[in-house]
Design a protein around this motif. Structure first.
Motif, PDB file in Angstrom:
ATOM      1  N   VAL A   1      -8.781  -0.150  -3.293  1.00  8.18           N
ATOM      2  CA  VAL A   1      -7.623  -1.960  -2.722  1.00  8.18           C
ATOM      3  C   VAL A   1      -9.062  -2.058  -2.545  1.00  8.18           C
ATOM      4  O   VAL A   1      -8.774  -3.297  -2.965  1.00  8.18           O
ATOM      5  CB  VAL A   1      -7.191  -1.125  -1.580  1.00  8.18           C
ATOM      6  CG1 VAL A   1      -7.073  -2.254  -1.022  1.00  8.18           C
ATOM      7  CG2 VAL A   1      -6.089  -0.873  -2.101  1.00  8.18           C
TER       8      VAL A   1
ATOM      9  N   ILE B   1      -5.896   3.959  -9.279  1.00  6.85           N
ATOM     10  CA  ILE B   1      -6.131   5.159  -7.975  1.00  6.85           C
ATOM     11  C   ILE B   1      -5.337   6.666  -8.708  1.00  6.85           C
ATOM     12  O   ILE B   1      -4.936   7.303  -7.636  1.00  6.85           O
ATOM     13  CB  ILE B   1      -4.342   4.359  -7.821  1.00  6.85           C
ATOM     14  CG1 ILE B   1      -3.249   4.715  -8.198  1.00  6.85           C
ATOM     15  CG2 ILE B   1      -5.184   3.294  -6.683  1.00  6.85           C
ATOM     16  CD1 ILE B   1      -2.152   4.192  -6.951  1.00  6.85           C
TER      17      ILE B   1
ATOM     18  N   GLY C   1      -5.190   1.026   2.715  1.00 11.10           N
ATOM     19  CA  GLY C   1      -5.445   2.016   1.619  1.00 11.10           C
ATOM     20  C   GLY C   1      -5.402   3.176   2.147  1.00 11.10           C
ATOM     21  O   GLY C   1      -5.728   4.251   1.576  1.00 11.10           O
TER      22      GLY C   1
ATOM     23  N   SER D   1       1.797   1.545  -3.384  1.00  9.48           N
ATOM     24  CA  SER D   1       1.003   2.127  -4.347  1.00  9.48           C
ATOM     25  C   SER D   1       0.689   3.795  -3.875  1.00  9.48           C
ATOM     26  O   SER D   1       0.358   5.038  -5.086  1.00  9.48           O
ATOM     27  CB  SER D   1      -0.715   1.434  -3.902  1.00  9.48           C
ATOM     28  OG  SER D   1      -0.122   0.341  -4.181  1.00  9.48           O
TER      29      SER D   1
ATOM     30  N   GLN E   1       0.945  -1.235   0.064  1.00  7.33           N
ATOM     31  CA  GLN E   1       0.375  -0.120  -0.068  1.00  7.33           C
ATOM     32  C   GLN E   1       0.700   1.275   0.134  1.00  7.33           C
ATOM     33  O   GLN E   1       0.519   2.164  -1.087  1.00  7.33           O
ATOM     34  CB  GLN E   1      -0.921  -0.301   1.354  1.00  7.33           C
ATOM     35  CG  GLN E   1      -1.807  -1.680   1.416  1.00  7.33           C
ATOM     36  CD  GLN E   1      -2.580  -1.391  -0.232  1.00  7.33           C
ATOM     37  OE1 GLN E   1      -3.289  -0.313  -0.813  1.00  7.33           O
ATOM     38  NE2 GLN E   1      -2.915  -2.457  -0.800  1.00  7.33           N
TER      39      GLN E   1
ATOM     40  N   LEU F   1      -7.020   6.018  -2.547  1.00  8.20           N
ATOM     41  CA  LEU F   1      -6.673   4.135  -2.522  1.00  8.20           C
ATOM     42  C   LEU F   1      -7.329   3.532  -2.122  1.00  8.20           C
ATOM     43  O   LEU F   1      -7.549   2.381  -2.280  1.00  8.20           O
ATOM     44  CB  LEU F   1      -5.211   5.073  -2.128  1.00  8.20           C
ATOM     45  CG  LEU F   1      -4.394   3.391  -1.764  1.00  8.20           C
ATOM     46  CD1 LEU F   1      -3.633   2.636  -3.084  1.00  8.20           C
ATOM     47  CD2 LEU F   1      -3.100   4.233  -0.395  1.00  8.20           C
ATOM     48  N   GLY F   2      -8.348   4.011  -0.871  1.00 11.42           N
ATOM     49  CA  GLY F   2      -8.678   2.685  -0.102  1.00 11.42           C
ATOM     50  C   GLY F   2      -9.921   2.567  -1.350  1.00 11.42           C
ATOM     51  O   GLY F   2      -9.821   1.664  -0.782  1.00 11.42           O
TER      52      GLY F   2
ATOM     53  N   GLU G   1      -6.573  -5.428   4.751  1.00 11.93           N
ATOM     54  CA  GLU G   1      -5.590  -4.074   3.136  1.00 11.93           C
ATOM     55  C   GLU G   1      -6.489  -2.753   2.551  1.00 11.93           C
ATOM     56  O   GLU G   1      -5.448  -2.464   2.792  1.00 11.93           O
ATOM     57  CB  GLU G   1      -5.318  -4.696   2.074  1.00 11.93           C
ATOM     58  CG  GLU G   1      -4.108  -6.450   1.669  1.00 11.93           C
ATOM     59  CD  GLU G   1      -2.983  -6.071   0.511  1.00 11.93           C
ATOM     60  OE1 GLU G   1      -2.775  -5.129   0.000  1.00 11.93           O
ATOM     61  OE2 GLU G   1      -2.724  -7.060   0.503  1.00 11.93           O
TER      62      GLU G   1
END
Length: 297
Positions: free
Chosen positions: A97, A88, A243, A24, A21, A93-94, A239
């Motif tokens: 993911v 992304i 994120g 990323s 993460q 981001l979250g 995960e």
């Protein structure tokens, strides 16, 4: 003879996911310069060089029957990496993911041969709704499409990696498939990055390659030698939350209450789906198959 204290296996698994993460989140800086496909190409190329240098695979051991799996997994990895980085670039981001996590979660549910298990992907999908907030009429459909493609790619990656694990052990499989992934990403990545590659960009891509997939793979391999696949799979459900946290701390992506609720649903569905998992005696092949599946996100 006394030995020093050992690091708990679960901390290795968590460190691997944090590395994924973190890589990323940090990718956004280089994406702004050479684009998502260019970033994927450079990162995969450097990662391929590292894997080849470490594993030193012999092409003489590659049989004709192995080629469809090696090529299929390599192409899948390349497409998945580009899709996730493109997602992304457009979505938090979250959120990306969480959507991507639907891929392996659905595979796990379908392989359980239980109708009840299908409830968990459905619950996770319900969690994605508040993450995208469609009622605000500002959903980035392109970003959503890339995230869904990444989810399909991750699902395919898990299944193909299991087949690859029957043929190769250790890092050999990755040392063969990651170069194929790099070539796949090069088709779009080289034109996208052309004219923007500098020494600083290459250095940044090298650091990202260490975060994804080199360091996570090594940590996962160590963790899986000392913990069950069930425990590892349950930890993987964290995960999406990681994120969100790194998106907040590094990218300043402040999640709303509804998005936090969505993450809770996705994480809960992932953890619940793993609770019914079963694991027989571990074998080197099984360790290889599971260890390599999440490392290339």
């Amino acid at each position: 003879m006394k030995t020093g204290p050992t690091v708990p296996a679960w901390t290795l698994a968590v460190a691997a996911m944090l590395s994924v993460q973190l890589g990323s989140a940090l990718s956004l800086g280089i994406i702004d310069t050479i684009g998502p496909a260019g970033t994927a190409w450079l990162r995969l190329t450097i990662g391929a060089v590292i894997f080849i240098a470490v594993a030193r695979p012999s092409l003489r051991t590659l049989r004709r029957a192995d080629l469809p799996v090696v090529l299929g997994l390599g192409v899948t990895t390349g497409v998945q990496t580009i899709a996730f980085l493109a997602a992304i670039e457009r979505l938090p981001l979250g959120t990306c993911v969480a959507i991507e996590f639907l891929g392996p979660l659905s595979v796990a549910a379908l392989r359980s041969h239980s109708r009840r298990a299908l409830a968990w992907p459905a619950l996770a999908l319900a969690g994605v709704v508040p993450l995208t907030e469609p009622w605000h009429a500002r959903v980035d459909l392109t970003g959503l499409a890339f995230a869904v493609l990444a989810a399909l790619g991750w699902a395919s990656y898990v299944m193909l990696t299991q087949r690859l694990g029957d043929r190769f052990s250790g890092l050999t499989g990755l040392s063969l498939t990651v170069p194929v992934a790099a070539v796949t990403a090069a088709i779009i990545g080289i034109p996208q990055a052309a004219g923007h590659i500098t020494v600083s960009v290459i250095a940044a891509a090298g650091g990202l390659a260490m975060l994804l997939p080199v360091l996570p793979y090594a940590l996962e391999l160590l963790a899986l030698r000392r913990m069950t696949h069930l425990a590892f799979g349950t930890l993987m459900a964290l995960e999406p939350a990681m994120g969100v946290l790194l998106g907040l701390l590094i990218l300043g992506q402040d999640p709303s209450v509804m998005k936090v609720l969505g993450i809770v649903l996705v994480v809960g569905a992932g953890a619940a789906a793993q609770r019914r998992g079963e694991r027989g005696p571990a074998t080197p092949t099984e360790t290889t198959k599971t260890a390599s599946s999440p490392a290339l996100t």
